[in-house]
Design an enzyme around this catalytic site. Structure first.
Site, PDB file in Angstrom:
ATOM      1  N   CYS A 119      34.506  40.922  37.034  1.00 19.85           N
ATOM      2  CA  CYS A 119      35.964  40.931  37.282  1.00 19.85           C
ATOM      3  C   CYS A 119      36.617  39.653  36.753  1.00 19.85           C
ATOM      4  O   CYS A 119      37.769  39.669  36.330  1.00 19.85           O
ATOM      5  CB  CYS A 119      36.263  41.115  38.763  1.00 19.85           C
ATOM      6  SG  CYS A 119      35.496  39.864  39.816  1.00 19.85           S
ATOM      7  N   HIS A 126      36.750  38.041  44.347  1.00 20.03           N
ATOM      8  CA  HIS A 126      37.111  39.012  43.323  1.00 20.03           C
ATOM      9  C   HIS A 126      38.294  38.459  42.532  1.00 20.03           C
ATOM     10  O   HIS A 126      39.042  37.621  43.027  1.00 20.03           O
ATOM     11  CB  HIS A 126      37.490  40.318  44.049  1.00 20.03           C
ATOM     12  CG  HIS A 126      37.782  41.470  43.150  1.00 20.03           C
ATOM     13  ND1 HIS A 126      36.908  41.895  42.167  1.00 20.03           N
ATOM     14  CD2 HIS A 126      38.861  42.302  43.092  1.00 20.03           C
ATOM     15  CE1 HIS A 126      37.445  42.940  41.547  1.00 20.03           C
ATOM     16  NE2 HIS A 126      38.619  43.198  42.078  1.00 20.03           N
TER      17      HIS A 126
END
Length: 365
Positions: A32, A310
């Site tokens: 990510c 994330h």
């Protein structure tokens, strides 16, 4: 994803920009950090244009490197028949891991480290290409020049002019480091280039105040004294950093991860730092000229700590704001951008904080 893609198309309706493509990226196990940065770069118009132009002019004989893999990915997106969907940036991620062991593990990586590495790697590839082209041009004109060309860089220790690539033209700015001797008042200025600015942050602050702190005057004394060439000795001095040449694309990295000595580890600072949609750059050498910038991308860190979490990105495209979370792409209101400023309280359920900001210059006002 078909449903999500059509949902985005429905939301935009006849406002869907002509020729634009909105594609999510597949995640290959903690990639990510890479996906969020690549989306920000894809919607950096001058970067995308230059990369695709370079690719079109060089793809026949180019050997694979990070530049060709990235250009291939951008070309793949821009030439899709569908307007929305998902693409797997597999070739790029494989090349990245092959070249740099830092990105090989499935551990949580740092998006800023990746962006920094990528831009410097692209610069290196482009510089080598320019040098090779120059050498080819010089040696092809006459065979006896070959020996001279090979010797030239070493002759008399001549300083070679730095190569300015299109990456430099887009992202590079110049800082000037001014040091004033407090004994003789002589000012020494030293220039240095930058591709991004890393700013220290404070609770309930703004990008403008962070930039002011970056350029604030610091006194050098005690063991930090400055060696003044005019006085020929160590002297107390005042030092400050100002922006001499603002870049076309200003990349700001907020230093949200701080090493806590008492804990022996890094801690995430969830501080609320307001970043405006329109930014006036005032800490420049020419104090009477304000450079105006417009925000077009934000890489967001989601999570309470530096070693897990994330990354997602917010991107402005044709006056619409979009939210990219790996494979998912959604349209969001412009007002939603402020939910990523950070938290006023230390312990908050909101862990989505702006980490890297990309601004495009609108010129001087």
């Amino acid at each position: 994803m078909g449903a999500a893609g059509s949902k985005l198309e429905k939301a935009l309706g006849d406002q869907f920009p002509e020729g634009e493509r909105y594609f999510g990226f597949e995640n290959f196990g903690n990639t990510c950090y890479c996906n969020s940065v690549l989306q920000a770069l894809y919607f950096c118009a001058p970067f995308r244009e230059q990369l695709l132009e370079h690719y079109a002019n060089n793809k026949a004989d180019a050997e694979e490197n990070l530049l060709t893999c990235l250009a291939d990915l951008f070309s793949q997106i821009s030439s899709q028949k569908k307007k929305t969907g998902v693409i797997a940036p597999k070739r790029f991620v494989q090349r990245l891991k092959k070249q740099n062991e830092l990105f090989r593990s499935y551990m949580h990586q740092d998006a800023h480290e990746f962006l920094n590495y990528l831009l410097n790697e692209l610069v290196e590839i482009l510089e080598k290409e320019t040098q090779a082209t120059k050498a080819d041009n010089e040696t092809s004109s006459s065979p006896e020049k070959i020996a001279n060309v090979l010797k030239a860089p070493l002759a008399n220790g001549v300083h070679k002019e730095p190569i300015v690539t299109w990456v430099h033209k887009i992202f590079q700015g110049i800082l000037t480091n001014e040091t004033r001797c407090l004994r003789c008042e002589t000012v020494t200025a030293r220039d240095e280039t930058f591709l991004d600015l890393s700013l220290d942050i404070e609770q309930n602050s703004s990008i403008t105040s962070c930039l002011k702190n970056f350029s604030s005057t610091e006194t050098l004394h005690a063991e930090d004294k400055f060696f003044c060439d005019k006085c020929c000795s160590l002297q107390e001095a005042q030092k400050r950093m100002k922006i001499k040449k603002p870049p076309h694309i200003l990349v700001i990295h907020l230093k949200r991860f701080k090493y806590m000595e008492q804990l022996g580890r890094y801690k995430k600072l969830s501080y609320r730092v307001v970043f405006p949609l329109e930014l006036k750059l005032s800490n420049t050498v020419d104090e009477y000229v304000d450079i105006e910038y417009s925000l077009f991308a934000v890489v967001v860190h989601v999570g309470s700590g530096p070693n897990h979490g994330h990354y997602v990105s917010l991107v402005k495209s044709h006056n619409h704001w979009l939210f990219f979370d790996d494979e998912s792409v959604e349209i969001i209101e412009e007002s939603a951008v402020q939910t990523f400023f950070g938290s006023s309280q230390e312990y908050s359920s909101n862990t989505d904080h702006g980490y890297i900001l990309l601004y495009e210059s609108l010129g001087t006002r």
